[in-house]
Structure formats: structure tokens, C-alpha cells
Design an enzyme around this catalytic site. Structure first.
Site, PDB file in Angstrom:
ATOM      1  N   ARG A  43       0.822  -1.226   0.000  1.00 22.36           N
ATOM      2  CA  ARG A  43       0.000   0.000   0.000  1.00 22.36           C
ATOM      3  C   ARG A  43       0.854   1.274   0.000  1.00 22.36           C
ATOM      4  O   ARG A  43       0.467   2.274   0.590  1.00 22.36           O
ATOM      5  CB  ARG A  43      -0.958   0.039   1.196  1.00 22.36           C
ATOM      6  CG  ARG A  43      -2.087  -0.959   1.113  1.00 22.36           C
ATOM      7  CD  ARG A  43      -3.161  -0.479   0.148  1.00 22.36           C
ATOM      8  NE  ARG A  43      -4.032  -1.584  -0.235  1.00 22.36           N
ATOM      9  CZ  ARG A  43      -5.191  -1.860   0.353  1.00 22.36           C
ATOM     10  NH1 ARG A  43      -5.634  -1.120   1.311  1.00 22.36           N
ATOM     11  NH2 ARG A  43      -5.901  -2.882  -0.063  1.00 22.36           N
ATOM     12  N   ARG A  47      -3.598   6.215   0.726  1.00 21.59           N
ATOM     13  CA  ARG A  47      -4.193   7.428   1.274  1.00 21.59           C
ATOM     14  C   ARG A  47      -3.338   8.152   2.309  1.00 21.59           C
ATOM     15  O   ARG A  47      -3.666   9.264   2.706  1.00 21.59           O
ATOM     16  CB  ARG A  47      -5.567   7.100   1.870  1.00 21.59           C
ATOM     17  CG  ARG A  47      -6.626   6.895   0.794  1.00 21.59           C
ATOM     18  CD  ARG A  47      -7.922   6.377   1.394  1.00 21.59           C
ATOM     19  NE  ARG A  47      -7.725   5.032   1.902  1.00 21.59           N
ATOM     20  CZ  ARG A  47      -8.648   4.352   2.588  1.00 21.59           C
ATOM     21  NH1 ARG A  47      -9.804   4.896   2.864  1.00 21.59           N
ATOM     22  NH2 ARG A  47      -8.396   3.124   3.001  1.00 21.59           N
ATOM     23  N   ARG A  56      -7.109  11.304  -6.088  1.00 26.22           N
ATOM     24  CA  ARG A  56      -8.260  10.400  -6.084  1.00 26.22           C
ATOM     25  C   ARG A  56      -9.570  11.123  -5.782  1.00 26.22           C
ATOM     26  O   ARG A  56     -10.654  10.581  -6.029  1.00 26.22           O
ATOM     27  CB  ARG A  56      -8.044   9.300  -5.027  1.00 26.22           C
ATOM     28  CG  ARG A  56      -7.034   8.245  -5.394  1.00 26.22           C
ATOM     29  CD  ARG A  56      -7.665   6.984  -5.964  1.00 26.22           C
ATOM     30  NE  ARG A  56      -8.709   6.440  -5.109  1.00 26.22           N
ATOM     31  CZ  ARG A  56     -10.007   6.522  -5.343  1.00 26.22           C
ATOM     32  NH1 ARG A  56     -10.444   7.140  -6.420  1.00 26.22           N
ATOM     33  NH2 ARG A  56     -10.894   6.015  -4.514  1.00 26.22           N
ATOM     34  N   ASP A  92      -6.374  -3.270  -7.919  1.00 24.12           N
ATOM     35  CA  ASP A  92      -6.968  -3.922  -6.756  1.00 24.12           C
ATOM     36  C   ASP A  92      -7.164  -5.395  -7.048  1.00 24.12           C
ATOM     37  O   ASP A  92      -7.298  -5.797  -8.208  1.00 24.12           O
ATOM     38  CB  ASP A  92      -8.295  -3.283  -6.366  1.00 24.12           C
ATOM     39  CG  ASP A  92      -8.657  -3.638  -4.925  1.00 24.12           C
ATOM     40  OD1 ASP A  92      -8.104  -3.015  -4.006  1.00 24.12           O
ATOM     41  OD2 ASP A  92      -9.465  -4.563  -4.724  1.00 24.12           O
ATOM     42  N   TYR A 170     -14.224 -12.820  -0.532  1.00 24.47           N
ATOM     43  CA  TYR A 170     -14.906 -11.556  -0.871  1.00 24.47           C
ATOM     44  C   TYR A 170     -16.178 -11.806  -1.679  1.00 24.47           C
ATOM     45  O   TYR A 170     -17.198 -11.142  -1.503  1.00 24.47           O
ATOM     46  CB  TYR A 170     -13.983 -10.628  -1.664  1.00 24.47           C
ATOM     47  CG  TYR A 170     -13.041  -9.841  -0.784  1.00 24.47           C
ATOM     48  CD1 TYR A 170     -13.512  -8.796  -0.004  1.00 24.47           C
ATOM     49  CD2 TYR A 170     -11.694 -10.133  -0.734  1.00 24.47           C
ATOM     50  CE1 TYR A 170     -12.657  -8.077   0.818  1.00 24.47           C
ATOM     51  CE2 TYR A 170     -10.826  -9.422   0.074  1.00 24.47           C
ATOM     52  CZ  TYR A 170     -11.322  -8.392   0.850  1.00 24.47           C
ATOM     53  OH  TYR A 170     -10.475  -7.685   1.661  1.00 24.47           O
TER      54      TYR A 170
HETATM   55  C1  LIG Z   1      -1.775  -4.153  -3.859  1.00 22.57           C
HETATM   56  C2  LIG Z   1      -3.019  -3.311  -3.748  1.00 22.57           C
HETATM   57  C3  LIG Z   1      -4.258  -3.789  -3.275  1.00 22.57           C
HETATM   58  N1  LIG Z   1      -5.150  -2.736  -3.282  1.00 22.57           N
HETATM   59  C4  LIG Z   1      -4.507  -1.603  -3.717  1.00 22.57           C
HETATM   60  C5  LIG Z   1      -3.182  -1.942  -4.046  1.00 22.57           C
HETATM   61  C6  LIG Z   1      -2.268  -0.940  -4.731  1.00 22.57           C
HETATM   62  C7  LIG Z   1      -0.845  -1.018  -4.740  1.00 22.57           C
HETATM   63  C8  LIG Z   1      -0.129  -0.647  -3.442  1.00 22.57           C
HETATM   64  O1  LIG Z   1       0.004  -1.531  -2.595  1.00 22.57           O
HETATM   65  O2  LIG Z   1       0.382   0.473  -3.350  1.00 22.57           O
HETATM   66  C9  LIG Z   1      -5.104  -0.268  -3.877  1.00 22.57           C
HETATM   67  C10 LIG Z   1      -6.204   0.101  -2.960  1.00 22.57           C
HETATM   68  N2  LIG Z   1      -7.354  -0.616  -2.748  1.00 22.57           N
HETATM   69  C11 LIG Z   1      -8.180   0.072  -1.887  1.00 22.57           C
HETATM   70  C12 LIG Z   1      -7.539   1.283  -1.524  1.00 22.57           C
HETATM   71  C13 LIG Z   1      -8.100   2.352  -0.620  1.00 22.57           C
HETATM   72  C14 LIG Z   1      -9.266   3.074  -1.225  1.00 22.57           C
HETATM   73  C15 LIG Z   1      -8.993   4.355  -1.976  1.00 22.57           C
HETATM   74  O3  LIG Z   1      -7.879   4.728  -2.304  1.00 22.57           O
HETATM   75  O4  LIG Z   1      -9.971   5.049  -2.295  1.00 22.57           O
HETATM   76  C16 LIG Z   1      -6.300   1.309  -2.186  1.00 22.57           C
HETATM   77  C17 LIG Z   1      -5.258   2.384  -2.151  1.00 22.57           C
HETATM   78  C18 LIG Z   1      -9.521  -0.376  -1.480  1.00 22.57           C
HETATM   79  C19 LIG Z   1      -9.570  -1.720  -0.852  1.00 22.57           C
HETATM   80  N3  LIG Z   1      -9.372  -2.899  -1.509  1.00 22.57           N
HETATM   81  C20 LIG Z   1      -9.461  -3.933  -0.623  1.00 22.57           C
HETATM   82  C21 LIG Z   1      -9.716  -3.402   0.663  1.00 22.57           C
HETATM   83  C22 LIG Z   1      -9.868  -4.207   1.965  1.00 22.57           C
HETATM   84  C23 LIG Z   1     -11.292  -4.429   2.287  1.00 22.57           C
HETATM   85  C24 LIG Z   1     -11.543  -5.270   3.513  1.00 22.57           C
HETATM   86  O5  LIG Z   1     -11.250  -6.480   3.510  1.00 22.57           O
HETATM   87  O6  LIG Z   1     -12.057  -4.716   4.492  1.00 22.57           O
HETATM   88  C25 LIG Z   1      -9.810  -2.015   0.531  1.00 22.57           C
HETATM   89  C26 LIG Z   1     -10.113  -1.002   1.597  1.00 22.57           C
HETATM   90  C27 LIG Z   1      -9.235  -5.349  -1.011  1.00 22.57           C
HETATM   91  C28 LIG Z   1      -7.798  -5.606  -1.208  1.00 22.57           C
HETATM   92  N4  LIG Z   1      -6.990  -5.011  -2.167  1.00 22.57           N
HETATM   93  C29 LIG Z   1      -5.719  -5.507  -2.083  1.00 22.57           C
HETATM   94  C30 LIG Z   1      -5.709  -6.488  -1.081  1.00 22.57           C
HETATM   95  C31 LIG Z   1      -4.519  -7.352  -0.755  1.00 22.57           C
HETATM   96  C32 LIG Z   1      -3.601  -6.681   0.177  1.00 22.57           C
HETATM   97  C33 LIG Z   1      -4.096  -6.565   1.601  1.00 22.57           C
HETATM   98  O7  LIG Z   1      -4.218  -7.624   2.248  1.00 22.57           O
HETATM   99  O8  LIG Z   1      -4.349  -5.449   2.023  1.00 22.57           O
HETATM  100  C34 LIG Z   1      -6.984  -6.543  -0.506  1.00 22.57           C
HETATM  101  C35 LIG Z   1      -7.461  -7.445   0.608  1.00 22.57           C
HETATM  102  C36 LIG Z   1      -4.549  -5.192  -2.948  1.00 22.57           C
END
Ligand SMILES: Cc1c2[nH]c(c1CCC(=O)O)Cc1[nH]c(c(CCC(=O)O)c1C)Cc1[nH]c(c(CCC(=O)O)c1C)Cc1[nH]c(c(CCC(=O)O)c1C)C2
Length: 372
Positions: A43, A47, A56, A92, A170
Site C-alpha cells: 500500500r 491514502r 483520487r 486492486d 470476498y
Molecule cells: C496491492 C493493492 C491492493 N489494493 C490496492 C493496491 C495498490 C498497490 C499498493 O500496494 O500500493 C489499492 C487500494 N485498494 C483500496 C484502496 C483504498 C481506497 C482508496 O484509495 O480510495 C487502495 C489504495 C480499497 C480496498 N481494496 C481492498 C480493501 C480491503 C477491504 C476489507 O477487507 O475490508 C480495501 C479497503 C481489497 C484488497 N486489495 C488488495 C488487497 C490485498 C492486500 C491486503 O491484504 O491489504 C486486498 C485485501 C490489494
């Protein structure tokens, strides 16, 4: 056969990517010597960066994912601030369920949401039986190609996917969950349908990862983020075989075209599976912070490189303390075959300055340790 047809178009596109200037991350994946321990953060495009929030603002999350230019910009943002040794493509894991025909929306304050999650085995019939990955996920491939060019060889670009069990969870839960009881209900009540779904996901993931490599990804990470809600027995049956399958199939295919792309498996909270994960055809095993570095080395017996595993919350500590924690972590893992990272992603309220302190501490302490 099938796989060939899917990835063929990419082989015909000449890409002449810029020459790689910093190969520390790739060398560490292969267990080779490096001057410093390479570091990146899960990540890192997120944010906690004001420029990320600004970019964003007001845009739909998955619309952003579908814009190669936006993904490229968000991937590069953290690299303008910090000397990370790798970039990870902004995207994602949930783009795969979308490609299989499911609706996924990002709801502010709630996270990803499936308005119509899978409820019963019959619902598998609603999924696309044959996913045209190039068509459905071509936007990710375009983002990777563009970003690899714009990176200008500064550091390697990592592609990624969610692992089958995590994506299945999911698709059934319909979003984040603490218990994953709806998805686990399938494992205990509908094991056959569960395997069917896991197999469908595996097939799409293999083609997706090969497409990412053909588009320019230089390493691949597989996120099994929900390993922790399984126990050793369920992990053996519903996660590990698919993780292995993915690595084996991707590698077999890459070998045919003479390519060598390191693969990382990150099974969060899957400490019970560490020995098995180190023998699953991945070059690197990613670790969360619940595992002690020295015992992780012992349990994996030098067979793989390791990545991780500072508690992300340690970034709330003052910089001097971060530096001490990093030094201990490096001493525990050793500097060879090691990629420094956090044990999970950065949180939105983290101070970018402390992220910088983390990166600097890894570079400085590891150079010192290497001179000893
Ligand atoms: C690798 C990656 C992911 N998401 C994002 C990235 C971008 C690259 C980076 O890491 O910088 C952007 C990425 N994805 C998201 C965000 C935040 C939202 C936004 O920017 O508006 C960002 C920066 C949204 C997101 N997407 C997801 C969640 C979790 C939900 C939950 O289980 O409660 C969330 C909040 C699903 C998700 N997405 C991802 C995972 C695997 C990693 C982990 O375990 O965290 C998972 C579980 C993978």
C-alpha cells in the site's frame, strides 16, 4: 493451447523498455548479494500520501483502476518521495471478480462491496464460464506497460493478484469481514462447489499473471490476505494447492519463453503454513509481523527469500525507535535473500515522514551490516 491464445498478442508488441538501473530487489528475490537490503511497502500508493488523496478526490475507485494513466501516476507518486527499491502497480485484487461478471463497488467508509454476493452453489452458474482476460483486464496490462516505460528503469515493477481463497471469501461475504463465516460455511457445507470456484479463480489468475508479465511486470505477488481465518487443515485443502498450482503453471509457461520472473506469496496470518509455503515454487515468502525473523529463517531452511515484516503500527513510533526496530529486524533476517517491508499495508493515518525514516533505516543499517 488455450493459454497461448490468450497471451500471444503481447509477445508481438515490441516494448523496448528502459534499462533497469536498480536491480537490488530482483537480486534479493533470487537470494543474490546486494549492497543494501531492498525495501518497499505494501500500500505504498495509498491514502497516507496527500498527493494520493488529492488525485483520487471525487473519482470512483474502480474508474481510477480502469485508467492506465491514473494507475501510472498513483504508482509513481511514492517513488518521487522515497527511494523505494520496487514499485507495485496501482490496482486492486477485486478486478478479478469483476472480470468474472460480478458487480463490485467501492463504498466510502465501508470498503469494497458486492451488491449481489454468491449465496449458494447454484450462483456459480452466474459467473462467466470462460473469461477473456485480455478483454476484461486489458486495462491493467496497459497500465503496467505505461508505468514500466515511465519508471524509466528506476526500479522494477511488481504485478499482483489476489489468491483464490481470498477472492472467494470476498465474492461470498460481499465485502470485508471479521469472521468470514459465510465463506467458511461454503468450505464446510459445500466443499465440492468451493473447489469448483477455487479452480475457476485459479484458471483466470494464471492467465492474468502471464498477461501482466507480457505487459512488463518484473515480479509477481500473490496476496492470500485471508489465510488467517483458515486453520492448518482448511489451508491444506482450500488454499495451498491453488497457490502451488498458480506458481507452477505461471513458471512452466514463462520457462517456455525463456523468462524468469520471481514470485512472492504473502499469506497473511498463515504462520502455520510457513514450511509448506517455502516449498510451493515461490522464490519469496512474505511475512506478517506475528512471525519472529529468526524462527522464520529456521523454518524455511534457507530455501526461499523472505519479505516483511515490521508491524505497520511501529510507524507511529518516533523515528529513532523506528530505526532501532529496523536494525533488530535486519539482524534477525540477515541481509541476504531478504526484502524489507511491513507485515501488511500502510494505514491512511500514517505520517509519510516516518515512512521515509523506515526506508532510510533499512538502507543505512543494511549497508553497515554488509560491511561487517
Ligand atoms: C496491492 C493493492 C491492493 N489494493 C490496492 C493496491 C495498490 C498497490 C499498493 O500496494 O500500493 C489499492 C487500494 N485498494 C483500496 C484502496 C483504498 C481506497 C482508496 O484509495 O480510495 C487502495 C489504495 C480499497 C480496498 N481494496 C481492498 C480493501 C480491503 C477491504 C476489507 O477487507 O475490508 C480495501 C479497503 C481489497 C484488497 N486489495 C488488495 C488487497 C490485498 C492486500 C491486503 O491484504 O491489504 C486486498 C485485501 C490489494
Amino acid at each position: 493451447e488455450n493459454l497461448h491464445n490468450f497471451i500471444q498478442p503481447f509477445h508481438n508488441v515490441p516494448k523496448d523498455f528502459p534499462k533497469l538501473k536498480n536491480d537490488a530487489f530482483l537480486r534479493a528475490c533470487h537470494g543474490q548479494e546486494t549492497n543494501h537490503v531492498p525495501v518497499w511497502c505494501m500500500r505504498q500508493a495509498g491514502r497516507y500520501l496527500p498527493e494520493f488523496r488529492e488525485f483520487r478526490a471525487g473519482k470512483d475507485f474502480f474508474e481510477t483502476c480502469r485508467s492506465p494513466a491514473a494507475c501510472c501516476e498513483l504508482t509513481l507518486q511514492p517513488l518521487r518521495r522515497f527511494p523505494f527499491d520496487a514499485a507495485i502497480i496501482f490496482s486492486d485484487i477485486l478486478v478479478i471478480p469483476q472480470a468474472m461478471g460480478m458487480d463490485v463497488q467501492m463504498v466510502a467508509g465501508k470498503g469494497p462491496t458486492f451488491p449481489e454476493p454468491l449465496k449458494e452453489p447454484e450462483d456459480l452458474l452466474l459467473l462467466q464460464p470462460k473469461v477473456d482476460v485480455n478483454k476484461e483486464l486489458g486495462y491493467v496490462f496497459k497500465a503496467i506497460t505505461l508505468t514500466r516505460h515511465k519508471l524509466d528503469g528506476k526500479v522494477p515493477l511488481i504485478g499482483f493478484t489476489g489468491a483464490p481463497w481470498t477472492l472467494m471469501a470476498y465474492m461470498i461475504e460481499g465485502g470485508g469481514s471479521t469472521t468470514h463465516s459465510k465463506a467458511k460455511r461454503w468450505l464446510y457445507r459445500h466443499p465440492e462447489a468451493s473447489h469448483k470456484l477455487l479452480k475457476m479463480l485459479t484458471d483466470v489468475i494464471v492467465v492474468y499473471l502471464l498477461g501482466q508479465v507480457a505487459a512488463g511486470a518484473q515480479a509477481l505477488q500473490v496476496f492470500e490476505s485471508h489465510a488467517g481465518c483458515l486453520g492448518p487443515v482448511e489451508f491444506q485443502e482450500f488454499s495451498l494447492p491453488y497457490l502451488r498450482d498458480i506458481a507452477r503453471k505461471v513458471k512452466d509457461q514463462l520457462k517456455e519463453s525463456g523468462q524468469d520472473v520471481p514470485m512472492i506469496v504473502f499469506a497473511k496470518d498463515g504462520h502455520y503454513g510457513l514450511e509448506d509455503l517455502s516449498q510451493s515454487h515461490y522464490e519469496v515468502v512474505g511475512l506478517d509481523w506475528t512471525i519472529d525473523p529468526r524462527s522464520a529463517r529456521e523454518r524455511t531452511g534457507g530455501k526461499v527469500s523472505l519479505q516483511g515484516n515490521m508491524d505497520p503500527c511501529a510507524l507511529y513510533a518516533p523515528k529513532e525507535r523506528i530505526s532501532e526496530i529496523v536494525k533488530k529486524m535486519l539482524e534477525g533476517f540477515g541481509t541476504r535473500g531478504y526484502i524489507a517491508n511491513l507485515g501488511h499495508g500502510l494505514y491512511p493515518d500514517m505520517d509519510p515522514e516516518n515512512v521515509g525514516a523506515f526506508v532510510e533505516a533499512v538502507h543505512t543499517h543494511s549497508r553497515h551490516l554488509n560491511l561487517k
